[in-house]
Structures are given as structure tokens and as C-alpha cells.
Design an enzyme around this catalytic site. Structure first.
Site, PDB file in Angstrom:
ATOM      1  N   CYS A  80       0.963  -1.322   0.026  1.00  9.18           N
ATOM      2  CA  CYS A  80      -0.084  -0.098   0.076  1.00  9.18           C
ATOM      3  C   CYS A  80       0.861   1.253   0.064  1.00  9.18           C
ATOM      4  CB  CYS A  80      -0.875  -0.070   1.123  1.00  9.18           C
ATOM      5  SG  CYS A  80      -2.230   1.432   1.040  1.00  9.18           S
ATOM      6  N   CYS A  81       2.039   1.364   0.768  1.00  6.88           N
ATOM      7  CA  CYS A  81       2.673   2.479   0.902  1.00  6.88           C
ATOM      8  C   CYS A  81       3.595   2.525  -0.534  1.00  6.88           C
ATOM      9  CB  CYS A  81       4.000   2.248   1.898  1.00  6.88           C
ATOM     10  SG  CYS A  81       3.228   2.506   3.643  1.00  6.88           S
ATOM     11  N   CYS A  93      -0.614   7.511   7.817  1.00  7.85           N
ATOM     12  CA  CYS A  93      -2.002   7.521   7.554  1.00  7.85           C
ATOM     13  C   CYS A  93      -2.964   7.033   8.651  1.00  7.85           C
ATOM     14  CB  CYS A  93      -2.098   6.454   6.533  1.00  7.85           C
ATOM     15  SG  CYS A  93      -1.272   6.857   5.010  1.00  7.85           S
ATOM     16  N   CYS A 128      -3.249   3.335   9.945  1.00  2.00           N
ATOM     17  CA  CYS A 128      -2.124   2.531  10.311  1.00  2.00           C
ATOM     18  C   CYS A 128      -1.352   3.411  11.608  1.00  2.00           C
ATOM     19  CB  CYS A 128      -0.951   2.838   8.883  1.00  2.00           C
ATOM     20  SG  CYS A 128      -1.688   1.789   7.623  1.00  2.00           S
ATOM     21  N   CYS A 137       8.384   3.031   5.728  1.00  5.98           N
ATOM     22  CA  CYS A 137       7.161   2.703   4.478  1.00  5.98           C
ATOM     23  C   CYS A 137       7.976   2.505   3.248  1.00  5.98           C
ATOM     24  CB  CYS A 137       6.350   3.809   4.769  1.00  5.98           C
ATOM     25  SG  CYS A 137       7.035   5.450   4.428  1.00  5.98           S
TER      26      CYS A 137
END
Length: 240
Positions: free
Chosen positions: A114-115, A203, A206, A231
Site C-alpha cells: 500500500c505504501c 495514515c 496505520c 514505509c
């Protein structure tokens, strides 16, 4: 410009104050930008704006930030009268990830995918536009990955092929206390989430507040092993 011997120079800059390191960076590079997201970064903006009021600043909008963080970006922009380049991920890449794995795949896999879509790809695109960048990394932020970060380095992760990208970490030797002492002394704006127990803010899905005696990075990706709390923005910190 002529390539800088960053290893030799780092030994000298390690002894300098952050404001002097920033002054050196701005003197050496015209096309340089500050990466902005948190408390450390706004300290950099405060210092840099006193040297060059037109300093370039960018931040990454992953589409998953806290509402307070979006408000904070505007607060900093207005406070310093600067333009902040808000960099977003590729919409099609985000749609593909969500369609294939859902909105919370990072809880099952890990946060790197996702990162990679929401942060690393847009950062890579942004850094293609500059010759140097300034970050708010500190050595004590993450003992497992940041304990040895230099004040100046060749960024081999995001450099254009065949070219040099210089990365400055002026706060490398500062502690969290020094950062917050500066913020209070100079009335620097900060994210109101810090008043709600958040020490390191990323985020919304997270990031969570940290408890007493927890390290500041323990609120990030709390479901993963502590040694993985990067990340990828500073991928060079992780030893392969």
C-alpha cells in the site's frame, strides 16, 4: 554542479547545528525541496524560511490521512505564506490495489504494498524534479533503521539513472525533546493529533496513539514487527 563527497562532508556537518546544515544545503542547491509531514519537518520549514522565504516544500497526500493532518497542511501553508506541493498517488494504481485487495489489505499482508502505491511511487516521481531534498529524520526515531543516518548522503534509492540526488537530514542528531523545545520556543504550528497522544503520525488506518513508555514509532504499523517500521520513503535505511 560538481558532485559532492558526501562521506567526507558528513563528518564535518555532523558537528553543525541544523540551521547551519540547512543554510549550507540552500547555498549549494537552488533546486532543493523539503519533505513535509510532521513536527520535525515544520521545524525545518521554520528554519529554512528564515533563510529563503521561497523555499520549496512538498507533502504526500496518500488519500488516507487524518482530517487533522489535512488541516495542519493548510495551517502551515498560511502561517509561512508558502506554496506546498501536495503530491497524490496515481489514481489508477490506487483503484487497482483496492479492487484486487480491498481497502485494508495491509493488516493481512504488510504495509509495504500500500505504501508503495500511495507514497513511494509519487515520491519517486516528485524527486525526479529536484537535485536535492531535506528530510526530518532523527537517529533516535527508529533505533532499528535510523540509528546511523548521516546528515548528508547520496540518495541512491530515488536518484535519476546516471545522476546524483543529494539528501540532507539536518535533525539527525536532535532528540524529540529538542524538536518540541524549538516548536514551543518559536511558536511553530504543529498537528493537533500530538495533543491526543499521537507521537509519530502517518495514515489514519496505520497510526494510533502511543502509551506510557512506548517508543514514538510504536504507534505506526503496530501489528508488525518493530524492525519493519519504515514505509520505504527512506528505504536506504534498511540493511538488506
Amino acid at each position: 554542479m560538481t558532485a559532492i563527497d558526501t562521506v567526507d562532508l558528513d563528518a564535518k556537518l555532523q558537528q553543525q547545528e541544523p540551521k547551519d546544515i540547512i543554510a549550507y544545503a540552500l547555498e549549494q542547491f537552488d533546486n532543493i525541496t523539503i519533505s513535509f509531514s510532521g513536527a520535525e519537518d515544520v521545524v525545518l520549514i521554520d528554519m529554512a524560511s528564515k533563510i529563503n522565504p521561497d523555499i520549496q516544500v512538498f507533502c504526500l497526500d496518500t488519500g488516507r490521512l487524518h482530517a487533522e493532518t489535512y488541516q495542519y497542511i493548510e495551517k502551515v501553508r498560511e502561517h509561512y505564506g508558502i506554496s506546498i506541493d501536495v503530491v497524490s498517488p496515481d489514481g489508477e494504481a490506487v483503484r487497482k490495489l483496492v479492487a484486487e485487495k480491498g481497502l485494508f489489505s495491509f493488516y493481512k499482508d504488510n504495509h509495504q504494498e500500500c505504501c508503495g502505491v500511495r507514497k513511494i511511487a509519487p515520491l519517486r516521481k516528485k524527486l525526479l524534479e529536484v537535485d536535492a531534498w531535506i528530510t526530518g529524520q532523527r537517529k533516535d526515531q527508529s533505533p532499528g533503521t535510523r540509528a546511523s543516518i548521516p546528515v548528508i548522503q547520496d540518495d541512491k534509492v530515488f536518484a535519476r539513472p546516471g545522476e546524483t540526488l543529494t539528501k540532507f537530514n539536518p535533525l539527525a542528531n536532535w532528540s524529540s525533546k529538542q524538536v518540541w523545545d524549538y516548536i514551543r520556543m518559536f511558536d511553530v504550528p504543529y498537528n493537533e493529533l500530538h495533543d491526543k497522544g499521537f507521537t509519530s503520525i502517518g495514515c489514519e488506518p496505520c497510526t494510533r496513539p502511543t502509551g506510557p513508555n512506548q517508543h514514538e514509532r510504536e504507534g505506526r504499523w503496530w501489528w508488525e514487527e518493530a524492525t519493519k517500521k519504515e514505509c520505504g520513503l527512506h528505504g536506504g535505511n534498511i540493511k538488506k
